[in-house]
Motif scaffolding. Structure first.
Motif, PDB file in Angstrom:
ATOM      1  N   ALA A 115      12.268 -19.709   1.200  1.00 23.47           N
ATOM      2  CA  ALA A 115      13.312 -18.727   0.894  1.00 23.47           C
ATOM      3  C   ALA A 115      13.304 -17.562   1.879  1.00 23.47           C
ATOM      4  O   ALA A 115      14.013 -16.578   1.682  1.00 23.47           O
ATOM      5  CB  ALA A 115      13.145 -18.209  -0.531  1.00 23.47           C
ATOM      6  N   GLY A 116      12.483 -17.670   2.922  1.00 22.58           N
ATOM      7  CA  GLY A 116      12.456 -16.628   3.940  1.00 22.58           C
ATOM      8  C   GLY A 116      11.570 -15.454   3.623  1.00 22.58           C
ATOM      9  O   GLY A 116      11.689 -14.395   4.244  1.00 22.58           O
ATOM     10  N   VAL A 117      10.657 -15.623   2.663  1.00 18.12           N
ATOM     11  CA  VAL A 117       9.754 -14.545   2.275  1.00 18.12           C
ATOM     12  C   VAL A 117       8.427 -14.714   3.005  1.00 18.12           C
ATOM     13  O   VAL A 117       7.886 -15.818   3.073  1.00 18.12           O
ATOM     14  CB  VAL A 117       9.522 -14.547   0.753  1.00 18.12           C
ATOM     15  N   ARG A 118       7.897 -13.624   3.507  1.00 18.54           N
ATOM     16  CA  ARG A 118       6.574 -13.665   4.122  1.00 18.54           C
ATOM     17  C   ARG A 118       5.528 -13.554   3.022  1.00 18.54           C
ATOM     18  O   ARG A 118       5.494 -12.569   2.277  1.00 18.54           O
ATOM     19  CB  ARG A 118       6.416 -12.511   5.123  1.00 18.54           C
ATOM     20  N   VAL A 119       4.693 -14.591   2.921  1.00 15.72           N
ATOM     21  CA  VAL A 119       3.696 -14.671   1.856  1.00 15.72           C
ATOM     22  C   VAL A 119       2.309 -14.445   2.447  1.00 15.72           C
ATOM     23  O   VAL A 119       1.932 -15.099   3.424  1.00 15.72           O
ATOM     24  CB  VAL A 119       3.748 -16.042   1.147  1.00 15.72           C
ATOM     25  N   GLY A 120       1.552 -13.526   1.854  1.00 15.82           N
ATOM     26  CA  GLY A 120       0.205 -13.255   2.325  1.00 15.82           C
ATOM     27  C   GLY A 120      -0.683 -14.477   2.222  1.00 15.82           C
ATOM     28  O   GLY A 120      -0.681 -15.181   1.220  1.00 15.82           O
ATOM     29  N   SER A 121      -1.469 -14.724   3.275  1.00 13.25           N
ATOM     30  CA  SER A 121      -2.327 -15.897   3.332  1.00 13.25           C
ATOM     31  C   SER A 121      -3.574 -15.559   4.149  1.00 13.25           C
ATOM     32  O   SER A 121      -3.490 -14.781   5.116  1.00 13.25           O
ATOM     33  CB  SER A 121      -1.575 -17.072   3.961  1.00 13.25           C
ATOM     34  N   PRO A 122      -4.728 -16.115   3.733  1.00 17.44           N
ATOM     35  CA  PRO A 122      -4.960 -17.005   2.599  1.00 17.44           C
ATOM     36  C   PRO A 122      -4.943 -16.235   1.277  1.00 17.44           C
ATOM     37  O   PRO A 122      -5.225 -15.033   1.257  1.00 17.44           O
ATOM     38  CB  PRO A 122      -6.353 -17.578   2.877  1.00 17.44           C
ATOM     39  N   ALA A 123      -4.617 -16.932   0.205  1.00 13.91           N
ATOM     40  CA  ALA A 123      -4.551 -16.328  -1.127  1.00 13.91           C
ATOM     41  C   ALA A 123      -5.462 -17.098  -2.078  1.00 13.91           C
ATOM     42  O   ALA A 123      -5.498 -18.323  -2.037  1.00 13.91           O
ATOM     43  CB  ALA A 123      -3.120 -16.339  -1.641  1.00 13.91           C
ATOM     44  N   ALA A 124      -6.181 -16.361  -2.921  1.00 15.58           N
ATOM     45  CA  ALA A 124      -7.144 -17.008  -3.809  1.00 15.58           C
ATOM     46  C   ALA A 124      -7.010 -16.588  -5.264  1.00 15.58           C
ATOM     47  O   ALA A 124      -7.679 -17.154  -6.130  1.00 15.58           O
ATOM     48  CB  ALA A 124      -8.570 -16.699  -3.335  1.00 15.58           C
ATOM     49  N   ALA A 125      -6.159 -15.606  -5.556  1.00 12.17           N
ATOM     50  CA  ALA A 125      -6.048 -15.054  -6.902  1.00 12.17           C
ATOM     51  C   ALA A 125      -4.797 -15.582  -7.602  1.00 12.17           C
ATOM     52  O   ALA A 125      -3.985 -16.277  -6.992  1.00 12.17           O
ATOM     53  CB  ALA A 125      -6.013 -13.527  -6.827  1.00 12.17           C
ATOM     54  N   ARG A 146      12.079  -7.531   3.827  1.00 12.07           N
ATOM     55  CA  ARG A 146      12.803  -6.386   4.360  1.00 12.07           C
ATOM     56  C   ARG A 146      13.564  -5.693   3.234  1.00 12.07           C
ATOM     57  O   ARG A 146      14.089  -6.350   2.338  1.00 12.07           O
ATOM     58  CB  ARG A 146      13.758  -6.855   5.457  1.00 12.07           C
ATOM     59  N   ASP A 147      13.597  -4.361   3.276  1.00  7.93           N
ATOM     60  CA  ASP A 147      14.267  -3.575   2.230  1.00  7.93           C
ATOM     61  C   ASP A 147      13.703  -3.907   0.856  1.00  7.93           C
ATOM     62  O   ASP A 147      14.434  -4.158  -0.106  1.00  7.93           O
ATOM     63  CB  ASP A 147      15.775  -3.815   2.263  1.00  7.93           C
ATOM     64  N   GLY A 148      12.384  -3.889   0.773  1.00  5.89           N
ATOM     65  CA  GLY A 148      11.711  -4.317  -0.444  1.00  5.89           C
ATOM     66  C   GLY A 148      12.115  -3.561  -1.689  1.00  5.89           C
ATOM     67  O   GLY A 148      12.225  -4.145  -2.772  1.00  5.89           O
ATOM     68  N   GLU A 149      12.346  -2.259  -1.549  1.00  2.00           N
ATOM     69  CA  GLU A 149      12.730  -1.481  -2.730  1.00  2.00           C
ATOM     70  C   GLU A 149      14.081  -1.935  -3.269  1.00  2.00           C
ATOM     71  O   GLU A 149      14.268  -2.079  -4.485  1.00  2.00           O
ATOM     72  CB  GLU A 149      12.766   0.005  -2.399  1.00  2.00           C
ATOM     73  N   LEU A 150      15.023  -2.200  -2.366  1.00  2.00           N
ATOM     74  CA  LEU A 150      16.328  -2.692  -2.796  1.00  2.00           C
ATOM     75  C   LEU A 150      16.218  -4.085  -3.394  1.00  2.00           C
ATOM     76  O   LEU A 150      16.883  -4.400  -4.395  1.00  2.00           O
ATOM     77  CB  LEU A 150      17.300  -2.697  -1.618  1.00  2.00           C
ATOM     78  N   VAL A 151      15.387  -4.912  -2.801  1.00  2.00           N
ATOM     79  CA  VAL A 151      15.188  -6.269  -3.325  1.00  2.00           C
ATOM     80  C   VAL A 151      14.616  -6.202  -4.732  1.00  2.00           C
ATOM     81  O   VAL A 151      15.057  -6.915  -5.643  1.00  2.00           O
ATOM     82  CB  VAL A 151      14.270  -7.078  -2.399  1.00  2.00           C
ATOM     83  N   ARG A 152      13.635  -5.325  -4.922  1.00  2.00           N
ATOM     84  CA  ARG A 152      13.014  -5.196  -6.248  1.00  2.00           C
ATOM     85  C   ARG A 152      14.043  -4.755  -7.292  1.00  2.00           C
ATOM     86  O   ARG A 152      14.075  -5.288  -8.411  1.00  2.00           O
ATOM     87  CB  ARG A 152      11.856  -4.195  -6.170  1.00  2.00           C
ATOM     88  N   LYS A 153      14.899  -3.813  -6.930  1.00  2.00           N
ATOM     89  CA  LYS A 153      15.926  -3.356  -7.865  1.00  2.00           C
ATOM     90  C   LYS A 153      16.941  -4.467  -8.142  1.00  2.00           C
ATOM     91  O   LYS A 153      17.411  -4.623  -9.277  1.00  2.00           O
ATOM     92  CB  LYS A 153      16.614  -2.118  -7.305  1.00  2.00           C
ATOM     93  N   HIS A 154      17.286  -5.238  -7.113  1.00  2.00           N
ATOM     94  CA  HIS A 154      18.212  -6.349  -7.316  1.00  2.00           C
ATOM     95  C   HIS A 154      17.601  -7.385  -8.256  1.00  2.00           C
ATOM     96  O   HIS A 154      18.291  -7.908  -9.151  1.00  2.00           O
ATOM     97  CB  HIS A 154      18.565  -6.998  -5.979  1.00  2.00           C
ATOM     98  N   LEU A 155      16.321  -7.670  -8.054  1.00  2.00           N
ATOM     99  CA  LEU A 155      15.659  -8.633  -8.937  1.00  2.00           C
ATOM    100  C   LEU A 155      15.684  -8.151 -10.387  1.00  2.00           C
ATOM    101  O   LEU A 155      15.902  -8.945 -11.319  1.00  2.00           O
ATOM    102  CB  LEU A 155      14.218  -8.869  -8.481  1.00  2.00           C
ATOM    103  N   ARG A 156      15.463  -6.869 -10.571  1.00  2.00           N
ATOM    104  CA  ARG A 156      15.513  -6.319 -11.940  1.00  2.00           C
ATOM    105  C   ARG A 156      16.901  -6.520 -12.539  1.00  2.00           C
ATOM    106  O   ARG A 156      17.029  -6.860 -13.724  1.00  2.00           O
ATOM    107  CB  ARG A 156      15.130  -4.838 -11.922  1.00  2.00           C
ATOM    108  N   GLN A 157      17.936  -6.324 -11.740  1.00  2.00           N
ATOM    109  CA  GLN A 157      19.306  -6.550 -12.234  1.00  2.00           C
ATOM    110  C   GLN A 157      19.529  -8.015 -12.589  1.00  2.00           C
ATOM    111  O   GLN A 157      20.357  -8.329 -13.452  1.00  2.00           O
ATOM    112  CB  GLN A 157      20.312  -6.097 -11.176  1.00  2.00           C
TER     113      GLN A 157
END
Length: 347
Positions: free
Chosen positions: A275-285, A293-304
């Motif tokens: 989906a074009g998201v940068r995912v932190g790696s390696p991940a263990a949890a 990009r524009d994470g704050e706007l993305v977060r608000k859109h997701l809430r909507q």
């Protein structure tokens, strides 16, 4: 870093305030919405004893169960009213300088600063690999998460051992270690004079509302932590939960859940990557650190769109384009990916 230049309100921020009722919850790392049936039955059976005070015997039984689980002595176990209580007790060690490894869970730094303890931040750069040489030699208390919230990084046990030195106490927050298959980097069995290991039962057992956990360390160190602690610090149900989840059967159930979480995490990371998201790696949890990009706007859109994710600009070393998402089953991840695409995240 001086306390008056630190955003204490940001340090107090946790994902539960973002997971409002009715939202699909990726903000909180608890697995499931309630404890398994067998654990609820154990807790229900303890209700008849609520008319009396919790006893030293019940605490002893809980500590012995935890000790058997980790292969240590019962006097090396301190039961806690949630992992956060363990951090709240740290100022009683009276450190001259505490070093907190970041990005990480902010509650330890908050507890230390509010008690007037001098704190220095050791902020790691991506991919958040820990170099013990970064910690100031004069720090007599060091706090580090393993695996670390919110980066999902699992530090090697030998790296954490390298933090130890005479006159220093190292605190390893292993709140999510039971979600790592085989727990290969745990130091729980090594807790002693200069090493405290914290465990939480909140996440894997869905006990956030009951507040259960424990600290492992040398008896003398634990006695320093509880000096002045209120009487009856844990209730009967908390002690019952600690005892029950330390049983061999419960540990086997945890181990199976860890394998499932690892499988779901890998599938989720791959799906988000498409989906074009940068995912932190390696991940263990049981969570992933994302960068959009524009994470704050993305977060608000997701809430909507009815989805809650954890903002990460309150974690020292991270910014508004970082988001944390709990590992969830495929159907819920599909909803998250669809909402991200609707927010303009490209394929």
């Amino acid at each position: 870093m001086l306390a008056d230049h630190v955003d204490l309100a940001g340090l107090r921020h946790h994902g539960d305030v973002e997971a409002l009722p009715g939202l699909l919850d990726f903000a909180v790392n608890v697995q499931g919405t309630a404890p398994p049936r067998w654990l609820r039955e154990r807790l229900a059976a303890a209700l008849d004893s609520l008319g009396r005070y919790p006893s030293a015997e019940e605490d002893r039984v809980a500590r012995e169960a935890v000790a058997d689980r980790h292969g240590i002595e019962a006097d090396h176990v301190l039961t806690l009213a949630g992992g956060a209580e363990g951090f709240a007790l740290l100022p009683r060690l009276r450190p001259r300088l505490a070093a907190v490894i970041h990005p990480s869970f902010t509650e330890p730094e908050l507890a230390l600063r509010e008690a007037g303890v001098a704190v220095t931040r050791v902020v790691l750069e991506p991919p958040y690999t820990l170099d013990p040489a970064l910690v100031p030699a004069e720090a007599d208390l060091v706090v580090v998460g393993n695996p670390t919230n919110p980066t999902s990084v699992l530090h090697p046990a030998h790296t954490l051992r390298a933090l130890q030195r005479p006159g220093r106490v190292v605190v390893v927050d292993e709140a999510f270690m039971d979600a790592v298959p085989g727990e290969p980097e745990t130091l729980a069995g090594e807790a002693g004079d200069g090493l405290l290991v914290l465990r939480s039962l909140t996440k894997t057992w869905a006990l956030a509302g009951l507040r259960c956990g424990y600290l492992l360390g040398a008896p003398g160190l634990l006695r320093r932590l509880v000096r002045g602690r209120a009487h009856w610090p844990l209730g009967t149900l908390q002690l019952a939960a600690i005892t029950a989840t330390a049983s061999a059967e419960a540990v086997a159930e945890t181990a199976a859940a860890a394998v499932r979480i690892a499988r779901e995490r890998a599938a989720m990371a791959a799906r988000l990557g498409t989906a074009g998201v940068r995912v932190g790696s390696p991940a263990a949890a049981p969570f992933l650190l994302l960068e959009v990009r524009d994470g704050e706007l993305v977060r608000k859109h997701l809430r909507q769109q009815g989805i809650a994710v954890r903002r990460c600009d309150t974690f020292p070393g991270l910014g508004p384009d970082h988001l944390r998402v709990a590992v969830r089953p495929a159907a819920e991840v599909d909803r998250l990916v669809a909402a991200l695409r609707a927010a303009g995240i490209p394929d």
